[in-house]
Design a protein around this motif. Structure first.
Motif, PDB file in Angstrom:
ATOM      1  N   ALA A 182      12.882   3.761  60.476  1.00 16.03           N
ATOM      2  CA  ALA A 182      12.675   5.140  60.927  1.00 16.03           C
ATOM      3  C   ALA A 182      13.694   5.531  61.988  1.00 16.03           C
ATOM      4  CB  ALA A 182      11.254   5.307  61.467  1.00 16.03           C
ATOM      5  N   VAL A 183      13.947   4.633  62.934  1.00  8.31           N
ATOM      6  CA  VAL A 183      14.875   4.937  64.019  1.00  8.31           C
ATOM      7  C   VAL A 183      16.296   5.116  63.492  1.00  8.31           C
ATOM      8  CG1 VAL A 183      15.959   3.995  66.093  1.00  8.31           C
ATOM      9  CG2 VAL A 183      13.490   3.866  65.827  1.00  8.31           C
ATOM     10  N   ALA A 184      16.690   4.309  62.507  1.00  7.95           N
ATOM     11  CA  ALA A 184      18.035   4.433  61.937  1.00  7.95           C
ATOM     12  C   ALA A 184      18.236   5.805  61.313  1.00  7.95           C
ATOM     13  CB  ALA A 184      18.259   3.334  60.892  1.00  7.95           C
ATOM     14  N   ASP A 185      17.242   6.280  60.568  1.00  9.44           N
ATOM     15  CA  ASP A 185      17.350   7.602  59.942  1.00  9.44           C
ATOM     16  C   ASP A 185      17.448   8.699  61.006  1.00  9.44           C
ATOM     17  OD1 ASP A 185      17.224   6.425  57.471  1.00  9.44           O
ATOM     18  OD2 ASP A 185      15.062   6.742  57.214  1.00  9.44           O
ATOM     19  N   GLN A 186      16.648   8.583  62.069  1.00  3.49           N
ATOM     20  CA  GLN A 186      16.688   9.581  63.142  1.00  3.49           C
ATOM     21  C   GLN A 186      18.036   9.541  63.864  1.00  3.49           C
ATOM     22  OE1 GLN A 186      13.217   9.141  65.719  1.00  3.49           O
ATOM     23  NE2 GLN A 186      11.980   8.555  63.947  1.00  3.49           N
ATOM     24  N   PHE A 187      18.568   8.333  64.070  1.00  4.46           N
ATOM     25  CA  PHE A 187      19.861   8.182  64.734  1.00  4.46           C
ATOM     26  C   PHE A 187      20.946   8.907  63.931  1.00  4.46           C
ATOM     27  CE2 PHE A 187      23.709   6.164  66.206  1.00  4.46           C
ATOM     28  CZ  PHE A 187      23.455   5.815  67.533  1.00  4.46           C
ATOM     29  N   LEU A 188      20.925   8.742  62.612  1.00  4.54           N
ATOM     30  CA  LEU A 188      21.916   9.401  61.757  1.00  4.54           C
ATOM     31  C   LEU A 188      21.753  10.918  61.806  1.00  4.54           C
ATOM     32  CD1 LEU A 188      21.939   7.032  58.648  1.00  4.54           C
ATOM     33  CD2 LEU A 188      23.653   7.208  60.451  1.00  4.54           C
ATOM     34  N   ASP A 189      20.506  11.388  61.918  1.00  2.00           N
ATOM     35  CA  ASP A 189      20.269  12.833  62.028  1.00  2.00           C
ATOM     36  C   ASP A 189      20.951  13.394  63.274  1.00  2.00           C
ATOM     37  OD1 ASP A 189      18.818  12.963  59.705  1.00  2.00           O
ATOM     38  OD2 ASP A 189      16.859  12.805  60.692  1.00  2.00           O
ATOM     39  N   TYR A 190      20.867  12.662  64.381  1.00  2.00           N
ATOM     40  CA  TYR A 190      21.500  13.128  65.621  1.00  2.00           C
ATOM     41  C   TYR A 190      23.026  13.102  65.507  1.00  2.00           C
ATOM     42  CZ  TYR A 190      17.318  13.675  68.445  1.00  2.00           C
ATOM     43  OH  TYR A 190      16.126  14.142  68.965  1.00  2.00           O
ATOM     44  N   LEU A 191      23.563  12.103  64.806  1.00  2.00           N
ATOM     45  CA  LEU A 191      25.008  12.062  64.598  1.00  2.00           C
ATOM     46  C   LEU A 191      25.474  13.280  63.803  1.00  2.00           C
ATOM     47  CD1 LEU A 191      26.036   8.357  63.828  1.00  2.00           C
ATOM     48  CD2 LEU A 191      26.161   9.619  65.960  1.00  2.00           C
ATOM     49  N   ARG A 192      24.680  13.686  62.815  1.00  2.00           N
ATOM     50  CA  ARG A 192      25.049  14.868  62.014  1.00  2.00           C
ATOM     51  C   ARG A 192      25.066  16.116  62.883  1.00  2.00           C
ATOM     52  NH1 ARG A 192      21.041  12.478  58.526  1.00  2.00           N
ATOM     53  NH2 ARG A 192      22.058  11.175  56.936  1.00  2.00           N
ATOM     54  N   VAL A 193      24.087  16.228  63.781  1.00  2.00           N
ATOM     55  CA  VAL A 193      24.043  17.396  64.665  1.00  2.00           C
ATOM     56  C   VAL A 193      25.262  17.409  65.573  1.00  2.00           C
ATOM     57  CG1 VAL A 193      22.777  18.528  66.542  1.00  2.00           C
ATOM     58  CG2 VAL A 193      21.526  17.543  64.613  1.00  2.00           C
ATOM     59  N   MET A 194      25.626  16.246  66.123  1.00  4.56           N
ATOM     60  CA  MET A 194      26.779  16.182  67.016  1.00  4.56           C
ATOM     61  C   MET A 194      28.067  16.538  66.278  1.00  4.56           C
ATOM     62  SD  MET A 194      26.109  13.038  69.676  1.00  4.56           S
ATOM     63  CE  MET A 194      25.576  11.806  68.512  1.00  4.56           C
ATOM     64  N   ARG A 195      28.159  16.155  65.020  1.00  3.66           N
ATOM     65  CA  ARG A 195      29.342  16.519  64.233  1.00  3.66           C
ATOM     66  C   ARG A 195      29.349  18.015  63.945  1.00  3.66           C
ATOM     67  NH1 ARG A 195      29.357  11.210  60.288  1.00  3.66           N
ATOM     68  NH2 ARG A 195      30.850   9.988  61.497  1.00  3.66           N
ATOM     69  N   ASP A 196      28.173  18.598  63.699  1.00  2.00           N
ATOM     70  CA  ASP A 196      28.098  20.043  63.509  1.00  2.00           C
ATOM     71  C   ASP A 196      28.563  20.783  64.755  1.00  2.00           C
ATOM     72  OD1 ASP A 196      27.193  19.845  60.944  1.00  2.00           O
ATOM     73  OD2 ASP A 196      25.072  20.123  61.434  1.00  2.00           O
ATOM     74  N   LEU A 197      28.307  20.174  65.917  1.00  2.00           N
ATOM     75  CA  LEU A 197      28.727  20.774  67.182  1.00  2.00           C
ATOM     76  C   LEU A 197      30.208  20.553  67.454  1.00  2.00           C
ATOM     77  CD1 LEU A 197      25.692  19.729  69.403  1.00  2.00           C
ATOM     78  CD2 LEU A 197      26.273  22.041  68.677  1.00  2.00           C
ATOM     79  N   GLU A 228      15.677  15.444  79.018  1.00  2.00           N
ATOM     80  CA  GLU A 228      16.818  14.716  78.491  1.00  2.00           C
ATOM     81  C   GLU A 228      17.647  15.613  77.583  1.00  2.00           C
ATOM     82  OE1 GLU A 228      16.716  10.633  77.414  1.00  2.00           O
ATOM     83  OE2 GLU A 228      14.592  10.462  77.888  1.00  2.00           O
ATOM     84  N   LEU A 229      18.957  15.423  77.613  1.00  2.00           N
ATOM     85  CA  LEU A 229      19.831  16.213  76.760  1.00  2.00           C
ATOM     86  C   LEU A 229      19.533  15.990  75.282  1.00  2.00           C
ATOM     87  CD1 LEU A 229      23.279  16.003  78.565  1.00  2.00           C
ATOM     88  CD2 LEU A 229      21.706  17.925  78.456  1.00  2.00           C
ATOM     89  N   TRP A 230      18.984  14.817  74.953  1.00  2.00           N
ATOM     90  CA  TRP A 230      18.616  14.594  73.548  1.00  2.00           C
ATOM     91  C   TRP A 230      17.493  15.532  73.136  1.00  2.00           C
ATOM     92  CZ3 TRP A 230      22.486  12.416  71.539  1.00  2.00           C
ATOM     93  CH2 TRP A 230      23.169  11.386  72.173  1.00  2.00           C
ATOM     94  N   ASP A 231      16.588  15.876  74.076  1.00  2.00           N
ATOM     95  CA  ASP A 231      15.555  16.871  73.777  1.00  2.00           C
ATOM     96  C   ASP A 231      16.203  18.208  73.452  1.00  2.00           C
ATOM     97  OD1 ASP A 231      13.171  15.334  74.171  1.00  2.00           O
ATOM     98  OD2 ASP A 231      13.528  15.408  76.320  1.00  2.00           O
ATOM     99  N   LEU A 232      17.263  18.522  74.180  1.00  2.00           N
ATOM    100  CA  LEU A 232      17.966  19.782  73.976  1.00  2.00           C
ATOM    101  C   LEU A 232      18.657  19.793  72.609  1.00  2.00           C
ATOM    102  CD1 LEU A 232      18.160  22.182  75.925  1.00  2.00           C
ATOM    103  CD2 LEU A 232      20.469  21.426  76.487  1.00  2.00           C
ATOM    104  N   VAL A 233      19.265  18.678  72.242  1.00  2.00           N
ATOM    105  CA  VAL A 233      19.912  18.576  70.934  1.00  2.00           C
ATOM    106  C   VAL A 233      18.872  18.735  69.825  1.00  2.00           C
ATOM    107  CG1 VAL A 233      21.180  17.044  69.373  1.00  2.00           C
ATOM    108  CG2 VAL A 233      21.784  17.131  71.787  1.00  2.00           C
ATOM    109  N   SER A 234      17.717  18.109  70.005  1.00  2.00           N
ATOM    110  CA  SER A 234      16.650  18.213  69.016  1.00  2.00           C
ATOM    111  C   SER A 234      16.174  19.657  68.876  1.00  2.00           C
ATOM    112  CB  SER A 234      15.481  17.307  69.421  1.00  2.00           C
ATOM    113  OG  SER A 234      14.437  17.381  68.473  1.00  2.00           O
TER     114      SER A 234
END
Length: 242
Positions: A35-50, A141-147
């Motif tokens: 589960a954590v790996a999938d969530q980690f990849l989701d955050y990487l996609r958001v950072m690339r979109d940014l 946390e900034l991760w909350d903001l990204v989410s």
């Protein structure tokens, strides 16, 4: 995209991993890697979109998580018998995470002490000279903001978005947000994303928020852990008299 922001604002892959483990409310010693790996990849996609330059250590962490996940998903009869005596593949990752958490907690304790010291006023000052206390802000946390930003993008782009170029300079968004927060005292994070909701415009506004947080006294507050995130004006630290 003409907007850029330093990735060091997000600290690093261990910071993101620790955030995901805490959010999942699981023991760091028993990380649900799949589960954590999938969530980690989701955050990487958001950072690339940014349009953020994702550091290599984030990609290494993603690869490590996917490798551990693939091992965990192998059926028992497909596993190499020689692997039965090998340690848990998560062990080294857990060790790094525990060490990082220890340092982060120590850093947080030092920040609290620094904040308490900055709030002190000289004994000889009269009560009238003491500045009014600012709003109590709960760190977010900034991760909350990204989410929160990722959810906003999904909601606004769900019906199909028109591809548009946004040439608005980032400093214009920063000025607009700073003035609004100063006028209203606090502004809900999602409310600064005014129409039109073109993806390029959303990204520009979000990066402006990040820059204001990092350099211009804008703070984050989330009274309810599951509720809205608010942007608030944060007063500069008080000078401590000798």
């Amino acid at each position: 995209m003409p907007y850029t922001v330093a990735l060091d604002a997000f600290h690093g892959p261990l910071d993101l991993l620790l955030y995901l483990v805490r959010r999942s409310e699981v023991d760091v010693l028993d990380i649900p890697v799949a589960a954590v790996a999938d969530q980690f990849l989701d955050y990487l996609r958001v950072m690339r979109d940014l349009d953020l330059e994702v550091a290599g250590d984030f990609l290494v962490m993603a690869a490590t998580l996917m490798e551990i996940k693939s091992r965990a998903l192998l059926p028992a009869d497909a596993a190499d018998p020689a692997d039965s005596d090998k340690p848990d593949p998560r062990a080294e990752l857990v060790k790094q995470l525990i060490e990082y958490r220890r340092f982060k907690e120590a850093a947080g304790a030092l920040e609290e002490l620094a904040g308490a010291q900055c709030a002190r006023v000289p004994r000889h000052e009269s009560p009238d000279a003491a500045p009014a206390a600012g709003p109590v802000v709960k760190p977010v946390e900034l991760w909350d903001l990204v989410s929160a930003f990722a959810r906003l993008v999904r909601e606004t782009q769900a019906a199909g978005a028109t591809v548009a170029v946004d040439d608005t300079p980032q400093h214009v968004y920063e000025a607009q947000i700073r003035e609004r927060v100063a006028a209203e005292g606090r502004v809900r994070f999602r409310d600064v994303f005014t129409p039109p909701h073109h993806k390029a415009r959303l990204i520009g506004i979000f990066l402006a928020v990040l820059e204001l947080i990092r350099h211009h006294g804008l703070g984050l507050d989330q009274p309810d852990p599951a509720g809205d995130i608010w942007l608030v004006a944060v007063a500069a630290p008080l000078d401590v008299a000798e």
